[in-house]
Design a protein around this motif. Structure first.
Motif, PDB file in Angstrom:
ATOM      1  N   GLY A  40       0.824  -1.197   0.000  1.00 51.49           N
ATOM      2  CA  GLY A  40       0.000   0.000   0.000  1.00 51.49           C
ATOM      3  C   GLY A  40       0.856   1.243   0.000  1.00 51.49           C
ATOM      4  N   GLN A  41       0.284   2.355  -0.415  1.00 49.82           N
ATOM      5  CA  GLN A  41       1.045   3.603  -0.497  1.00 49.82           C
ATOM      6  C   GLN A  41       1.557   4.055   0.867  1.00 49.82           C
ATOM      7  N   PRO A  42       0.775   3.974   1.928  1.00 48.36           N
ATOM      8  CA  PRO A  42       1.313   4.394   3.233  1.00 48.36           C
ATOM      9  C   PRO A  42       2.521   3.556   3.653  1.00 48.36           C
ATOM     10  N   THR A  43       2.485   2.289   3.329  1.00 45.72           N
ATOM     11  CA  THR A  43       3.611   1.428   3.702  1.00 45.72           C
ATOM     12  C   THR A  43       4.866   1.823   2.940  1.00 45.72           C
ATOM     13  N   VAL A  44       4.723   2.092   1.661  1.00 46.60           N
ATOM     14  CA  VAL A  44       5.884   2.523   0.883  1.00 46.60           C
ATOM     15  C   VAL A  44       6.440   3.828   1.440  1.00 46.60           C
ATOM     16  N   SER A  45       5.542   4.763   1.728  1.00 47.08           N
ATOM     17  CA  SER A  45       5.971   6.035   2.300  1.00 47.08           C
ATOM     18  C   SER A  45       6.752   5.801   3.594  1.00 47.08           C
ATOM     19  N   HIS A  46       6.263   4.892   4.388  1.00 48.98           N
ATOM     20  CA  HIS A  46       6.910   4.578   5.652  1.00 48.98           C
ATOM     21  C   HIS A  46       8.318   4.043   5.438  1.00 48.98           C
ATOM     22  N   HIS A  47       8.466   3.112   4.510  1.00 41.16           N
ATOM     23  CA  HIS A  47       9.790   2.555   4.234  1.00 41.16           C
ATOM     24  C   HIS A  47      10.740   3.627   3.708  1.00 41.16           C
ATOM     25  N   LEU A  48      10.219   4.477   2.859  1.00 42.87           N
ATOM     26  CA  LEU A  48      11.065   5.526   2.302  1.00 42.87           C
ATOM     27  C   LEU A  48      11.545   6.460   3.399  1.00 42.87           C
ATOM     28  N   LYS A  49      10.654   6.767   4.307  1.00 43.00           N
ATOM     29  CA  LYS A  49      11.027   7.665   5.396  1.00 43.00           C
ATOM     30  C   LYS A  49      12.157   7.056   6.236  1.00 43.00           C
ATOM     31  N   ILE A  50      12.046   5.763   6.489  1.00 46.46           N
ATOM     32  CA  ILE A  50      13.073   5.084   7.280  1.00 46.46           C
ATOM     33  C   ILE A  50      14.436   5.196   6.597  1.00 46.46           C
ATOM     34  N   MET A  51      14.424   5.018   5.285  1.00 44.57           N
ATOM     35  CA  MET A  51      15.702   5.058   4.577  1.00 44.57           C
ATOM     36  C   MET A  51      16.244   6.468   4.448  1.00 44.57           C
ATOM     37  N   VAL A  52      15.359   7.440   4.374  1.00 42.40           N
ATOM     38  CA  VAL A  52      15.832   8.823   4.364  1.00 42.40           C
ATOM     39  C   VAL A  52      16.480   9.146   5.704  1.00 42.40           C
ATOM     40  N   GLU A  53      15.814   8.719   6.777  1.00 43.84           N
ATOM     41  CA  GLU A  53      16.357   9.005   8.108  1.00 43.84           C
ATOM     42  C   GLU A  53      17.654   8.250   8.363  1.00 43.84           C
ATOM     43  N   ALA A  54      17.838   7.132   7.658  1.00 44.05           N
ATOM     44  CA  ALA A  54      19.078   6.385   7.810  1.00 44.05           C
ATOM     45  C   ALA A  54      20.175   6.956   6.925  1.00 44.05           C
ATOM     46  N   GLY A  55      19.843   7.969   6.133  1.00 49.46           N
ATOM     47  CA  GLY A  55      20.855   8.583   5.290  1.00 49.46           C
ATOM     48  C   GLY A  55      21.134   7.834   4.015  1.00 49.46           C
ATOM     49  N   LEU A  56      20.234   6.943   3.630  1.00 51.07           N
ATOM     50  CA  LEU A  56      20.460   6.173   2.412  1.00 51.07           C
ATOM     51  C   LEU A  56      19.815   6.826   1.196  1.00 51.07           C
ATOM     52  N   LEU A  57      18.706   7.520   1.415  1.00 54.79           N
ATOM     53  CA  LEU A  57      17.973   8.129   0.313  1.00 54.79           C
ATOM     54  C   LEU A  57      17.786   9.621   0.577  1.00 54.79           C
TER      55      LEU A  57
END
Lengths: 130, 130
Positions: free
Chosen positions: A82-99
DNA sequence: ACGGGAGATTGACAATCATCGATATATGCA
DNA sequence: TGCATATATCGATGATTGTCAATCTCCCGT
């Protein structure tokens, strides 16, 4: 994290001289911690961002994208999430400095942080980083 | 894993011709998945083994040990963890293919699987693996 | 045979996580 | 101004995880 008041099974120094049966074992010859707790925590946080199959697939899709950037709607369908789940994963990776996230109009484009994966890889096998 | 019967928000192809406002976005030009679900799962499992600060410290201690092997009792104290917890972490890393276990007498010695970390690093930055 | 110690396994519990549906925010167009 | 859409955030829920205390297994020396 409550400090365990008494760790049940650690011997200090052998009162009775070691019998020389085999290896003495358990001679903690590390004068200093090789990896401090703080560094370990920070490193683990970055590996945690990689420790999910869907996030790895997101990374793969983003990095193989024509311009190495992808918007959320490109990810939701191939991942079957789902779109919220994708958004959630993206946020995690942004906060980890990967994206990194760049908003253009209504869309949000994600792309790899240059060097982020390489520096993580270098942590794993220092000699391979060149 | 129930297949979501209808992903709520994906547009197939634009019925109305795209107005050329900005980038078309959302043109999933990936003919094929870059990372299959199965591979992603396997890779994530290995990163999961690295996604804990105490396991990273264990790896660090083991690899910096004189003979690159350590027994459980050498780990419990510097990590401030109980023996069962250390055993648990070691098992996870053995199952992830990062460590090997060798039992000598009463003691169990753990050492790095040669190349395991390097191959993981190569997955992160293929060009750095040399 | 017995006892002690190293390490593994079990069961429980609290914390974290992945996912979803619903809702909120914001941007562009009519 | 008002609507449609892309994305983010919220709240809830089921699954996984890290940790410990208790117990079990196995090896060794007596």
């Amino acid at each position: 994290m409550p400090t365990p008041v008494a760790t049940p099974m650690r011997r200090e120094s052998p009162v009775v001289p070691v019998q020389e049966t085999q290896a003495p074992c358990c001679v903690p010859s590390h004068g200093q911690e090789s990896l401090l707790a703080g560094e370990a925590e920070a490193l683990a946080a970055r590996f945690k961002a990689l420790a999910d199959p869907n996030r790895l697939r997101i990374l793969s899709i983003v990095s193989s994208s024509p311009d190495a950037e992808t918007c959320v709607c490109d990810l939701s369908e191939p991942l079957n999430l789902g779109q919220p789940t994708v958004s959630h994963h993206l946020k995690i990776m942004v906060e980890a400095g990967l994206l990194t996230r760049e908003k253009r109009g209504v869309w949000a484009y994600y792309s790899l942080v240059p060097g982020a994966l390489d520096s993580l890889a270098a942590t794993l096998s220092p000699k391979a980083s060149r």
